[in-house]
Scaffold this motif. Sequence first.
Motif, mmCIF file in Angstrom:
data_model
loop_
_atom_site.group_PDB
_atom_site.id
_atom_site.type_symbol
_atom_site.label_atom_id
_atom_site.label_comp_id
_atom_site.label_asym_id
_atom_site.label_seq_id
_atom_site.Cartn_x
_atom_site.Cartn_y
_atom_site.Cartn_z
ATOM 1 N N GLU A 252 0.801 -1.225 0.000
ATOM 2 C CA GLU A 252 0.000 0.000 0.000
ATOM 3 C C GLU A 252 0.837 1.279 0.000
ATOM 4 O O GLU A 252 0.284 2.379 0.053
ATOM 5 N N GLY A 253 2.161 1.162 -0.053
ATOM 6 C CA GLY A 253 3.005 2.355 -0.054
ATOM 7 C C GLY A 253 3.000 3.093 1.277
ATOM 8 O O GLY A 253 3.150 4.319 1.332
ATOM 9 N N ILE A 254 2.839 2.341 2.365
ATOM 10 C CA ILE A 254 2.813 2.898 3.722
ATOM 11 C C ILE A 254 4.166 2.652 4.385
ATOM 12 O O ILE A 254 4.782 1.595 4.190
ATOM 13 N N LEU A 255 4.643 3.603 5.174
ATOM 14 C CA LEU A 255 5.887 3.409 5.910
ATOM 15 C C LEU A 255 5.607 2.685 7.217
ATOM 16 O O LEU A 255 4.663 3.021 7.944
ATOM 17 N N LEU A 256 6.429 1.691 7.537
ATOM 18 C CA LEU A 256 6.328 0.958 8.795
ATOM 19 C C LEU A 256 7.352 1.533 9.767
ATOM 20 O O LEU A 256 8.555 1.480 9.515
ATOM 21 N N LEU A 257 6.858 2.084 10.879
ATOM 22 C CA LEU A 257 7.705 2.744 11.867
ATOM 23 C C LEU A 257 7.787 1.895 13.130
ATOM 24 O O LEU A 257 6.754 1.551 13.724
ATOM 25 N N PHE A 258 8.997 1.549 13.537
ATOM 26 C CA PHE A 258 9.222 0.829 14.790
ATOM 27 C C PHE A 258 9.650 1.823 15.870
ATOM 28 O O PHE A 258 10.713 2.449 15.747
#
Length: 426
Positions: free
Chosen positions: A232-238
Amino acid sequence: MLYQRSSSLFAEAKKYIPGGVNSPVRAFKAVGGDPIFVNEAKGAYLYDEDGNRLIDYIASWGPLILGHAYAPVVDAVIDKAKKGTSFGMPTEIETELAQLTVSMVPNIDKIRFVNSGTEACMSAIRLARGYTGRDKIIKFAGCYHGHSDSFLIQAGSGAVTFGTPNSPGVTQGTAKDTLLAPYNDLESVKALTQANRGEIAAIIIEPVAGNMGCIVPREGFLEGLRELCNREGILLLFDEVMTGFRLAKGGAQEALGINADMVMFGKVIGGGLPVGAFAARSEIMAHLAPEGPVYQAGTLSGNPLAMGAGLAMLTQLNEHPEVFESLADKTEHLYEGFDNVLRKKGIPYQINRFGSMISVHFTNAPVMDFETSAKGNNETFKKYFHGMLEKGIYLPPSAFESYFLNDALSYGDLDETIAALDALDL
């Protein structure tokens, strides 16, 4: 134990400081009674204002992995302080710490130092929005990412509803851009994404949660988030304010084998001093000022005291990776002792752990998200907390916090802690 001076100091503090504390969990509201005022600490021990020695299981909420007043960190702070505490100008040690961090953490090329975990998460969300050109974010109920407005949101009436502010001062306008999902529930995240397709900039998560107790991700949960973000072109932030450099040299990304697009760190990256950082690949960080249009600044960012302490701490962890196995072994020892004792007592309990994070929940049901964590018996927890405190064991004063072991703890300390629990009438 006597806590007369602590109680007197708390009464005095309440005259000048809201609630008598500068961070709410310190006030003991969740467990009752007056908070303990610390005079000094060394290794695994706290020494309070009444002269009591307490075995510490919070480690300043995570960063003191090697114990209190760790000599290389203290020496680095003293050395830097003698040369000046802050300049508002670049220093060489900022680059040295950045280079070391990038070498230790997977999937990052560049890092920006800030002054707290809250500031790191707030700045990371701004950068994610600037990079993607989207406004909305998904966070998880029970995960804490600091007190920035975007994160003080409670769940709506269903998985695809907007959240509402859970603190006065947070506007409905801010709340509408924050979507809530239950931790460990991949299907709810998919539903939110489907209902807001093309509008979500980032999913932010504690990869191993520590603010509803220690909550371990279910098998496939983080992997599913990674696949969804890729699609989906979403950034995954940890948010690795708690897990960074604690679960492994490379933090949760290394320990769990999941790459994030951006990671945020807290006090551990400054050896326990007030500091934070966020980091990502070069193409994302290139959007950050002065290189790009997304603005972020701070006079004390990268100050020499925090950089010196951080370089000393991370150098030790980098050169002695065996500390992570040592911490995990000690946590397992504590777990086995607690498990044996609580089973004998015949009361409902769950013990969650991962690496050197662990928490005890007084409930029959597995604890895997905020809702199941909230089902714990808080009256039993209060008796447990104060009973352990009376025996010289300092635990987090809330059922919704992970314990953090430090490597200065000896097996004698762990056995003393287990014996204290065994002696309690719960």
